[in-house]
Every structure is written in structure tokens, then in C-alpha cells.
Design a protein around this motif. Structure first.
Motif, PDB file in Angstrom:
ATOM      1  N   SER A 118       0.893  -1.173  -0.085  1.00 40.95           N
ATOM      2  CA  SER A 118      -0.127  -0.080   0.072  1.00 40.95           C
ATOM      3  C   SER A 118       0.923   1.169  -0.046  1.00 40.95           C
ATOM      4  N   LYS A 119       0.455   2.302  -0.437  1.00 40.20           N
ATOM      5  CA  LYS A 119       1.203   3.518  -0.664  1.00 40.20           C
ATOM      6  C   LYS A 119       0.989   4.144   0.714  1.00 40.20           C
ATOM      7  N   THR A 120       1.951   5.054   1.091  1.00 44.76           N
ATOM      8  CA  THR A 120       1.874   5.685   2.382  1.00 44.76           C
ATOM      9  C   THR A 120       1.206   6.964   2.165  1.00 44.76           C
ATOM     10  N   GLY A 127      -0.905  13.327  -4.852  1.00 43.51           N
ATOM     11  CA  GLY A 127      -1.831  13.418  -5.814  1.00 43.51           C
ATOM     12  C   GLY A 127      -1.512  12.531  -7.101  1.00 43.51           C
ATOM     13  N   PHE A 128      -2.564  12.329  -8.064  1.00 41.59           N
ATOM     14  CA  PHE A 128      -2.227  11.754  -9.188  1.00 41.59           C
ATOM     15  C   PHE A 128      -2.910  11.897 -10.295  1.00 41.59           C
ATOM     16  N   SER A 129      -2.670  11.596 -11.348  1.00 42.76           N
ATOM     17  CA  SER A 129      -3.293  12.057 -12.733  1.00 42.76           C
ATOM     18  C   SER A 129      -3.956  11.070 -13.173  1.00 42.76           C
ATOM     19  N   ALA A 130      -5.096  11.448 -13.960  1.00 38.48           N
ATOM     20  CA  ALA A 130      -6.116  10.818 -14.739  1.00 38.48           C
ATOM     21  C   ALA A 130      -6.354  11.223 -16.205  1.00 38.48           C
ATOM     22  N   ILE A 131      -6.818  10.451 -17.010  1.00 38.53           N
ATOM     23  CA  ILE A 131      -7.371  10.741 -18.209  1.00 38.53           C
ATOM     24  C   ILE A 131      -8.985  10.246 -18.191  1.00 38.53           C
ATOM     25  N   SER A 132      -9.711  10.968 -19.023  1.00 37.93           N
ATOM     26  CA  SER A 132     -11.216  10.433 -19.213  1.00 37.93           C
ATOM     27  C   SER A 132     -11.369   9.664 -20.564  1.00 37.93           C
ATOM     28  N   ALA A 133     -12.238   8.995 -20.710  1.00 35.39           N
ATOM     29  CA  ALA A 133     -12.612   8.163 -22.015  1.00 35.39           C
ATOM     30  C   ALA A 133     -14.095   7.760 -21.934  1.00 35.39           C
ATOM     31  N   GLN A 134     -14.783   7.825 -23.141  1.00 38.75           N
ATOM     32  CA  GLN A 134     -16.061   7.154 -23.057  1.00 38.75           C
ATOM     33  C   GLN A 134     -15.839   5.639 -22.677  1.00 38.75           C
ATOM     34  N   ARG A 242      -5.568  -0.607  -4.410  1.00 39.47           N
ATOM     35  CA  ARG A 242      -5.171   0.934  -4.535  1.00 39.47           C
ATOM     36  C   ARG A 242      -5.986   1.816  -3.289  1.00 39.47           C
ATOM     37  N   GLU A 243      -6.718   1.337  -2.514  1.00 37.77           N
ATOM     38  CA  GLU A 243      -7.512   1.920  -1.579  1.00 37.77           C
ATOM     39  C   GLU A 243      -8.115   3.163  -1.932  1.00 37.77           C
ATOM     40  N   ILE A 244      -7.808   4.163  -1.267  1.00 40.00           N
ATOM     41  CA  ILE A 244      -8.307   5.604  -1.577  1.00 40.00           C
ATOM     42  C   ILE A 244      -7.307   6.506  -2.261  1.00 40.00           C
ATOM     43  N   MET A 245      -7.322   6.748  -3.437  1.00 37.63           N
ATOM     44  CA  MET A 245      -6.350   7.765  -4.019  1.00 37.63           C
ATOM     45  C   MET A 245      -6.894   9.023  -4.571  1.00 37.63           C
ATOM     46  N   PRO A 246      -6.288  10.188  -4.080  1.00 39.25           N
ATOM     47  CA  PRO A 246      -6.657  11.299  -4.417  1.00 39.25           C
ATOM     48  C   PRO A 246      -6.119  11.791  -5.873  1.00 39.25           C
ATOM     49  N   ILE A 247      -7.048  12.265  -6.892  1.00 38.85           N
ATOM     50  CA  ILE A 247      -6.554  12.485  -8.173  1.00 38.85           C
ATOM     51  C   ILE A 247      -6.659  14.020  -8.107  1.00 38.85           C
ATOM     52  N   THR A 248      -5.659  14.561  -8.820  1.00 40.02           N
ATOM     53  CA  THR A 248      -5.647  16.061  -8.436  1.00 40.02           C
ATOM     54  C   THR A 248      -5.351  16.699 -10.092  1.00 40.02           C
TER      55      THR A 248
END
Ligand code: PDD
Length: 277
Positions: A118-120, A127-134, A242-248
């Protein structure tokens, strides 16, 4: 050591037939279950969801609850890692010839356990990045099916763009991530897509809702749009691994000026307590 059809054997000795319908059609279901400090986390919830997946595709559960727990515990205890991720899959079984329809077969049962890191809080706080898609998946995303071609392609896209997740929308409403559930927080209300055929009802999703309530956050299980994400205070994804990850950052645009929000911190802390109960 892995479990295959009644035997605990070395992984490199485990093999199945090319006529297995899991291999030919992705005709099977699976579960991913974390174990912390050698203890399986929320086993009943995972086994109940497994039962629902099996019922949906007309496979009789080969084992009782207790038998599953014994198998999972044996794998967990055999490993030297304190935290593990159990993977179990059941396919419809081995056919005599390739045909789309099926007869009653003996299911193929496979279980393995892998170390889970698990990440500390410090690592996550970046924070982490994401992209969107249909969302191009089928309309039974509530079944935890092994046929994951769309999810595989999304995951590859995430890898290509060097982001953590692909956040999916259907008819302009966010459904979930390619391998996670999605939440936004706005004015101390937490929004997430309601359960139903368009999302997998995540075990962690329920725990996020429980944790958010404990942090005095109001819960609204209703869908929201991509635009709502960009004006939200916080964006999170959740899954058993991944538990709960914040996407920034989404599609290269910052959420909440690119900062991890305070409520995520509270929910993260509460979740850690649930894990260690
Ligand atoms: N995936 N939605 C999708 C499409 C998922 O694949 C997952 C998890 C979730 C979260 O479910 P849970 O909280 O029960 O892990 C939601 C697992 C981890 C996987 O496929 O490996």
C-alpha cells in the motif's frame, strides 16, 4: 504456491486445458481480496459479490463460504508477506469443442496470492493524474467478469499517458474508473455513481462511504458529469488494491488547483483504522 481445482501446487506446475472456456471466451468471474497483517479483509462482502457474479452467469458456486475461507487462509498463511492480494477466478470449465453456448461443466477454480504494497499517506499526498474516456463497455459491469478487453485497453492507455487511471463516462455521466470506483466531493457532499448494471459495486466503495460518513460528510449516490469534476473540491478513486487515491489532475487540468483535499486525509485515516481492526 497456488490453488487449482482442489490442489495446492507450485505456480509453474499449474496448467489448464486450451478448451477451458475461460481461455476461449473469457467465460468466468473473479474476485480480488486484500489481506492485511495476515487477515483477509472483508471476506464475506467479497464472497457475497462472487456469489452474485456466479448467479449472473449461471455457474453454481463450487464451494461453501467456509471452504473458500480455508483455501484463502491457507494461501495467505503460506506467504511470508504480511499484506497480500488474493486473486480467485472461476471459469465455466473445459468443453469438448469450441461453441458459444454451454452445457453443464465442472468449473475451473484458480486462486493465487501476491504481495500487496500500500502507498503511504505521504506518497499519496502528492496526488495523481487521470484521463477520461467514453465508457465503451457492455451493460453488465456489475458482474466481475474475467472478460476485460475494454478495461485492458483503457489500462494500456493509462500506461501510455503515464497516468494512474482512466475515468469513464457514459451519456455524459461518470460511471467509474477502468479498475476503480470514482468519487467527487463538493461543498462537503460526496457523490458517486449509484450501484446498478453500469458499475462494479466496489467493496472499497462501500468502505469509502462508511469512512466519509465517519468524517461527517454527507453521501449522495447519484451520477455527475465531467464538468462537475472540474468544479469539484476533491476527486478520488477506490479499489481493493489501491485503497483511496486522490486524483489532482484530469486530462491535464488541475482539480482543486492540483492540491489534495483535507477530507481525503480524514477518509484515508479512517480507512486505515478499518483495515487494522
Ligand atoms: N478491480 N470497478 C472496476 C471496473 C474494478 O475493476 C474494480 C476493482 C473496482 C473496485 O472494486 P473493489 O473496491 O471491490 O476492489 C471498481 C480489481 C482490483 C481488479 O480488477 O484487479
Amino acid at each position: 504456491m497456488v490453488y487449482l481445482n482442489g490442489d495446492f501446487i507450485a505456480k509453474d506446475k499449474a496448467s489448464i486445458s486450451v478448451m477451458d472456456r475461460g481461455f476461449l471466451f473469457g467465460d468466468g468471474v473473479y474476485e480480488v481480496i486484500p489481506a492485511y497483517n495476515g487477515k483477509i479483509f472483508r471476506p464475506t462482502e467479497h464472497l457475497d459479490r462472487l456469489q452474485k457474479s456466479l448467479d449472473s452467469i449461471q455457474i453454481t458456486n463450487p464451494y461453501s463460504h467456509n471452504k473458500w475461507i480455508n483455501i484463502l487462509n491457507k494461501l495467505v498463511n503460506h506467504s511470508s508477506s504480511t499484506n497480500q492480494s488474493l486473486y480467485l477466478q472461476i471459469t465455466r470449465g473445459t468443453d469438448t469443442k469450441r461453441k458459444h453456448n454451454f452445457d453443464a461443466l465442472t468449473p475451473t477454480i484458480y486462486v493465487e496470492s501476491n504481495p500487496l504494497t500500500s502507498k503511504t499517506k505521504q506518497e499519496l499526498s502528492k496526488g495523481f493524474s487521470a484521463i477520461s474516456a467514453q465508457d465503451i463497455r457492455w451493460s453488465r459491469c456489475d458482474i466481475k467478469a474475467t472478460s476485460l478487453l475494454a478495461n485492458v485497453l483503457y489500462a494500456q492507455d493509462a500506461k501510455k499517458h503515464n497516468v494512474e487511471e482512466v475515468i469513464l463516462y457514459r451519456d455524459n455521466q461518470i460511471t467509474e474508473g477502468a479498475t476503480s470506483n470514482v468519487f467527487i466531493l463538493k461543498n462537503n457532499i460526496l457523490y458517486t455513481h449509484p450501484t446498478g448494471a453500469n458499475i462494479l459495486s466496489g467493496i472499497t466503495r462501500d468502505l469509502v462511504l462508511e469512512s466519509a460518513s465517519a468524517c461527517s460528510i454527507q453521501i449522495q449516490e447519484s451520477s455527475f458529469s465531467l464538468d462537475n469534476i472540474f468544479t469539484s473540491d476533491e476527486l478520488w478513486i477506490s479499489s481493493s488494491t489501491r485503497e483511496i487515491m486522490p486524483i489532482t489532475k484530469l486530462d491535464n487540468k488541475p482539480i482543486n488547483q492540483g492540491k489534495v483535499g483535507a477530507i481525503w486525509g480524514c477518509v484515508f485515516e479512517y480507512y486505515q483504522r478499518l483495515k487494522n481492526d
